[in-house]
Design an enzyme around this catalytic site. Structure first.
Site, PDB file in Angstrom:
ATOM      1  NE  ARG A 183      87.374 -13.305 -67.033  1.00 13.56           N
ATOM      2  CZ  ARG A 183      87.462 -12.345 -66.121  1.00 13.56           C
ATOM      3  NH1 ARG A 183      86.464 -12.127 -65.303  1.00 13.56           N
ATOM      4  NH2 ARG A 183      88.545 -11.605 -66.027  1.00 13.56           N
ATOM      5  NE  ARG A 227      37.068 -14.078 -54.170  1.00  8.89           N
ATOM      6  CZ  ARG A 227      38.250 -13.713 -54.688  1.00  8.89           C
ATOM      7  NH1 ARG A 227      38.587 -12.436 -54.734  1.00  8.89           N
ATOM      8  NH2 ARG A 227      39.080 -14.627 -55.137  1.00  8.89           N
ATOM      9  CB  SER A 238      35.030 -16.883 -64.727  1.00  7.05           C
ATOM     10  OG  SER A 238      36.130 -16.213 -64.153  1.00  7.05           O
ATOM     11  CB  THR A 257      43.530 -20.424 -61.531  1.00  8.28           C
ATOM     12  OG1 THR A 257      43.510 -19.011 -61.295  1.00  8.28           O
ATOM     13  CG2 THR A 257      43.255 -20.706 -62.994  1.00  8.28           C
ATOM     14  N   GLY A 277      78.390 -13.115 -59.588  1.00 12.23           N
ATOM     15  CA  GLY A 277      79.152 -13.578 -58.428  1.00 12.23           C
ATOM     16  C   GLY A 277      78.707 -14.925 -57.882  1.00 12.23           C
ATOM     17  CB  CYS A 303      38.051 -14.362 -61.677  1.00 14.44           C
ATOM     18  SG  CYS A 303      37.125 -15.810 -61.149  1.00 14.44           S
ATOM     19  CD  GLU A 313      35.348 -22.023 -57.995  1.00 20.60           C
ATOM     20  OE1 GLU A 313      36.296 -21.404 -57.511  1.00 20.60           O
ATOM     21  OE2 GLU A 313      34.155 -21.753 -57.745  1.00 20.60           O
ATOM     22  CE1 TYR A 356      37.039 -12.252 -67.065  1.00 23.76           C
ATOM     23  CE2 TYR A 356      35.772 -12.766 -69.036  1.00 23.76           C
ATOM     24  CZ  TYR A 356      35.941 -12.825 -67.661  1.00 23.76           C
ATOM     25  OH  TYR A 356      35.029 -13.469 -66.881  1.00 23.76           O
ATOM     26  NE  ARG A 416      76.047  -7.993 -67.301  1.00 20.40           N
ATOM     27  CZ  ARG A 416      76.421  -8.406 -66.131  1.00 20.40           C
ATOM     28  NH1 ARG A 416      76.535  -9.670 -65.895  1.00 20.40           N
ATOM     29  NH2 ARG A 416      76.687  -7.559 -65.175  1.00 20.40           N
ATOM     30  CE  LYS A 468      81.648 -13.580 -67.746  1.00 22.02           C
ATOM     31  NZ  LYS A 468      82.523 -13.042 -66.727  1.00 22.02           N
ATOM     32  NE  ARG A 523      32.435 -16.360 -55.981  1.00 24.53           N
ATOM     33  CZ  ARG A 523      33.644 -16.563 -55.506  1.00 24.53           C
ATOM     34  NH1 ARG A 523      34.559 -17.171 -56.240  1.00 24.53           N
ATOM     35  NH2 ARG A 523      33.970 -16.140 -54.313  1.00 24.53           N
ATOM     36  CG  MET A 549      77.875 -20.293 -61.087  1.00 25.54           C
ATOM     37  SD  MET A 549      77.421 -20.944 -62.665  1.00 25.54           S
ATOM     38  CE  MET A 549      77.303 -19.505 -63.655  1.00 25.54           C
ATOM     39  CG  HIS A 580      77.647  -9.232 -54.255  1.00 32.67           C
ATOM     40  ND1 HIS A 580      76.847  -9.351 -53.147  1.00 32.67           N
ATOM     41  CD2 HIS A 580      77.480 -10.360 -54.971  1.00 32.67           C
ATOM     42  CE1 HIS A 580      76.238 -10.520 -53.183  1.00 32.67           C
ATOM     43  NE2 HIS A 580      76.615 -11.154 -54.275  1.00 32.67           N
TER      44      HIS A 580
END
Ligand code: PEP
Ligand code: MG
Length: 908
Positions: free
Chosen positions: A98, A591, A797, A800, A107, A865, A778, A885, A342, A29, A646, A109, A461
């Protein structure tokens, strides 16, 4: 410079000193008020206290020492510019205080208006405005707002007093209350302050201002604000700036008013005059949706000069910001003032349309356009929509409100946040229905599928917050009479079939794209964007949907600029074909365990139970043609593109019967003296293989090394399928991937066996197959020894999912339902590490393993993957660490394509 030679920190900036790029310091702001001031637009003069000052206050409980003097100096300048003194008995200067953080938190704060009014200056204001009623109304508003936000008094106490007074005076609205009535109200309000705090309402204007500043600082850590930040992934340590701005009044009579405007429709992206105006009102009245507004276009009739000026300013702003801007303005006795602007929030559909429109207008480049849309928005556009509700059996349309936030949602009607949360926790889908929402409803809004209100415009709101959350919302459905006390709504019925009463628990459906509200459950249809990706709707057609064309163009830009390729996780030809239609450039993870379920499970059971090599080979022989057929289909679907297959991964027990069930069956058979030989053997095997921690047990490569012939059979199936496709003039590009490797020795053993099998197939078929062999990374140990593992792997690969599980020690199947909510609430992390990559921990292992692997083998292919491959934030990270990739579910492929491109443009 200070005395000791260090540069003194500057905590206060005049609006003339800042600019739009100082959002970190001045908040959104403040930065934009400064920008508008410097553009020469009519902004009431003022200054901004920085987020740095807020941080000091939040850390130490005290404002930084120099702040008081800096504020005094800026206040003196402001008083001089305005020719008035803060809270002076005659002709007082009043200011607003403000909040304004770097990111918009609508809204969430605090804000206090009319600072400077007191028992003496109220008369000065009355004289200045020539309106005693107005002055007393402003004073009572100050005490009410200050009492609630600064002194922490329950707002209901003030509301109650106002209701009482209205009842005593038989006044239907506040405007019927006279100056004398409001004087009485001020007296009563002051009494509330005294009895609730033990202190009188502060009369010193500077004290009011300083207290309000501290309250705004503190509101950064209010429950509402914290919750909102977690939802929106806004860091908790940014702090808020505070803007002190000379007051202008929209409630000085019919030639005054206040409104909000957008330079384009935030729902559709169309250019035009969009917004709401409320005559004779203060800013908060519009945003809170308390009184019904008129369309902005009506301002032309009400005050043509101000309207024309506003349109000129809107054009200036849009050309300057090169984007949709939203604006808050006030007209004080025919003089237009800009209170805020804004870059405006918008729906996902509008974001895509606006980005391409701005490119066409020559305002932004294609690369900039990519920064104007997000993968999250694209994902939203892929949600299904309602089929035409009117034609559904048992469904009635009961109202039409404003299409405030798109999507389609059905659920049980609830009328308060508490019930919304309670019911949704027990697995119910709910629609939160309120007359209007306020920040206290935030929890309920999060829990609900959608939000329906009977009051308020597109900037209320409910609308603003729902759009921000990507949640379906219909607001201002004025035909609905919402009775929150009796938990029901009454609707006249939009179909002429008479009144409808919806009780708590009845199913309602709301369409955030049309504003239609139904009682009953409406079936859904796919989104046009999905139809486009599926190839059933064409972007080039004459009657092409504007949104589809915009998405098509953005995807074309994205594909042109991105470096990373995008593959899909798919296990069958159907998913693979869809992935291909959605733009996948290969399969990053097939898989194979999914190919062993159903009726094929019996063969696996036999494999596990085999007592002799001959029995085992028999079982494997049965599986081979089935596996081969799977792969032939998959390679055909992905002809010409890489397919990473795999080898079998999941814990063995998943293929075996449930231990308890089987024990009961065997015990019953034994009690009947009729034990079944096979079941007994099975039970023994199940006991033998039972693991306390199957996720850390006999999985992945370990399984391949323990069950002779299993991986060899899979490799043979892959090789033979590839040979068959080659013979059929296809172009199979299979890659064989070994899961859950922790050390290079495991990989070497599998590689040697696989190479032997492949050589056999190659010589038997006379084909050179060119099959690549690689591994998943992994496990932390694999990541830490990636340099050695790369000696035996042609590609990595990153898995994760398992890597997150093992780095954190979090069971991926359990923790999200167990203690993650508590962790999220405590702010330990803002989002589950299973959803967005944990950069510092898991991410660091990925980055280090990638570079160690490449150090050993410079042409090592790197991909990911795990689920993170389709998460926008994580895609950016994988780009940064140089992966080739990402691979994700077919449905997420377009999101990943877009984000991979955005990552390039952002780091360019
Ligand atoms: C992973 O662990 O990230 C992975 C992709 O494998 P899965 O989810 O099958 O364990
Ligand atoms: Mg895994």
């Amino acid at each position: 410079m200070s005395k000791n030679g260090t540069r003194a920190v500057k905590y206060v900036y005049d609006f003339t000193e800042g600019n739009k790029d100082l959002k970190d310091l001045l908040g959104g702001k403040g930065a934009n008020l400064a920008e508008m001031t410097n553009l020469g637009l009519p902004v009431p003069p003022g200054f901004t206290i920085t987020t740095e000052a807020c941080k000091v206050y939040l850390e130490s409980g005290k404002v930084p020492d120099p702040l008081r003097d800096e504020v005094s100096a800026h206040l003196a300048d402001l008083e001089q510019a305005m020719g008035r003194k803060l809270g002076a008995p005659t002709d007082p200067l009043l200011v607003s205080v403000r909040s304004g953080a770097k990111f918009s938190m609508p809204g969430m704060m605090d804000t206090v208006l009319n600072i400077g009014l007191s028992d003496t200056s109220v008369a000065g204001l009355a004289a200045q405005a020539g309106d005693e009623r107005f002055a007393w109304d402003s004073y009572r508003r100050l005490i009410q707002m200050f009492g609630k936000t600064v002194l922490g008094i329950d707002g209901e106490l003030f509301e109650h007093e106002l209701d009482e007074l209205r009842a005593e005076q038989q006044a239907k609205t506040d405007t019927e209350l006279t100056a004398a009535h409001l004087k009485t109200l001020v007296k009563r309000y002051k009494k509330i302050v005294k009895s609730e705090t033990g202190q009188d309402f502060p009369q010193d204007p500077r004290e009011q201002m300083d207290l309000a500043v501290k309250a705004v600082f503190s509101s950064w850590n209010g429950d509402r604000a914290r919750l909102y930040r977690r939802q929106e992934r806004i860091p908790h340590d940014l702090g808020t700036a505070v803007n002190i701005c000379s007051m202008v009044f929209g409630n000085m009579g019919d030639d005054s008013g206040t409104g909000v405007a957008f330079t384009r429709d935030p729902a559709s992206g169309q250019q035009g005059v969009y917004g709401d105006y409320l005559a004779n009102a203060q800013g908060e009245d519009v945003v809170a949706g308390i009184r019904n507004t008129v369309a902005l276009a009506d301002l032309e009739r009400i005050d043509k000069a101000s309207y024309d000026e506003l349109l000129r300013i809107m054009e200036t702003l849009e050309n300057h910001y090169k984007d949709l801007c939203d604006i808050e303005f006030t007209i004080e006795r025919g003089k237009l003032w800009m209170l805020q602007t804004r870059v405006g929030k918008r729906t996902a559909a509008a974001a895509f349309r606006i980005a391409t429109q701005l490119v066409d207008q020559g305002l932004i480049s294609e690369a900039e356009a990519l920064q104007r849309v997000t993968g999250g928005q694209l994902a939203q556009l892929m949600f299904p929509r309602f089929k035409d509700g009117e034609h559904t059996e048992g469904v009635r349309r009961i109202a039409r409100g404003l299409a405030a936030s798109p999507g389609a949602a059905s659920g049980k009607a609830v009328f308060d946040s508490y019930t919304a949360i309670k019911w949704s926790r027990s697995g119910e889908k709910v629609i939160l229905i309120r007359r209007e929402t306020n920040p206290d409803d935030l929890d309920g809004m999060i829990a609900a599928e959608g939000i329906l209100t009977s009051r308020g415009g597109k900037t209320s709101h409910a609308a603003v917050v729902a759009r921000g959350m990507g949640k379906t919302c219909v607001c201002g459905a004025e035909d609905l009479e919402v009775d929150t006390k009796r938990r029901r709504l009454t609707a006249p019925g939009a179909d002429g079939k008479g009144t409808v009463v919806v009780e708590e628990g009845d199913v309602v459906s709301i369409d955030g794209s049309t504003g239609k509200v139904y009682v009953g459950e409406v079936p859904v249809v796919p989104s046009p964007v999905v139809e486009y990706f599926e190839g059933r709707m064409h972007a080039g057609a004459d009657d092409a949907d504007e949104l589809v064309t915009a998405v098509h163009r953005m995807m074309a830009y994205a594909d042109r600029v991105r470096r990373m390729r995008v593959r899909a996780n798919a296990d069958n030809a159907e998913d693979a074909l869809r992935a291909r239609r959605f733009g996948a450039q290969g399969i990053g993870l097939c898989r194979t365990e999914h190919m062993f379920l159903g009726e094929r499970r019996q063969y696996v059971e036999r494999l596990i139970l085999a007592d002799t090599p001959a029995e085992r080979d028999e079982a494997l022989k049965e599986l081979l043609p089935l596996q081969k057929r799977d792969f032939v289909e998959l390679f055909e679907a992905m002809d010409g593109l890489p397919v990473t297959v795999r080898l079998l991964d999941p814990p063995l027990h998943e293929f075996l019967p449930d231990i308890t069930e089987l024990s009961v069956r065997v015990a019953l058979a034994e009690s009947r003296k009729d034990p079944h030989e096979n079941e007994l053997r099975l039970l023994q095997a199940v006991h033998r293989l039972h693991e306390q921690n199957p996720m850390l047990g006999l999985r992945g490569v370990r399984l391949g090394l323990v069950i002779p012939g299993l991986f060899a059979m899979q490799v043979r199936a892959i090789a033979e399928a590839a040979a068959e496709r080659s013979a059929a003039k296809g172009d199979p590009r299979a890659e064989i991937m070994i899961p859950l490797v922790g050390t290079v020795q495991e990989l070497e053993l599998v590689r040697d066996e696989a190479s032997r099998v492949i050589a056999e197939v190659e010589s038997a078929t006379g084909t050179s197959l060119g099959l690549a062999l690689g591994t998943m990374i992994e496990l932390p140990r694999a990541a830490l020894t990636a340099g050695e593992i790369a000696e035996a792997a042609e590609f990595f690969s990153f898995g994760t999912n398992d890597l997150t599980q093992t780095v954190w020690g979090f069971s991926r199947d359990d923790v999200e339902a167990s203690f993650f909510t508590a962790y999220l609430e405590k702010g330990i992390f803002g989002v589950s590490p299973f959803e967005t990559i944990d950069r510092e921990g898991v991410g660091r292992l990925v980055a280090d393993a990638a570079s160690a692997g490449r150090a050993t083998r410079p042409d090592l292919k790197l991909g990911v993957c795990g689920e993170h491959g389709g998460d926008p934030e994580s895609v950016r990270f994988f780009h940064e660490v140089g992966l080739d990739y990402v691979s994700c579910s077919p449905f997420r492929v377009p999101v990943a394509r877009l984000e991979a491109a955005r990552a390039c443009a952002a780091t360019a």
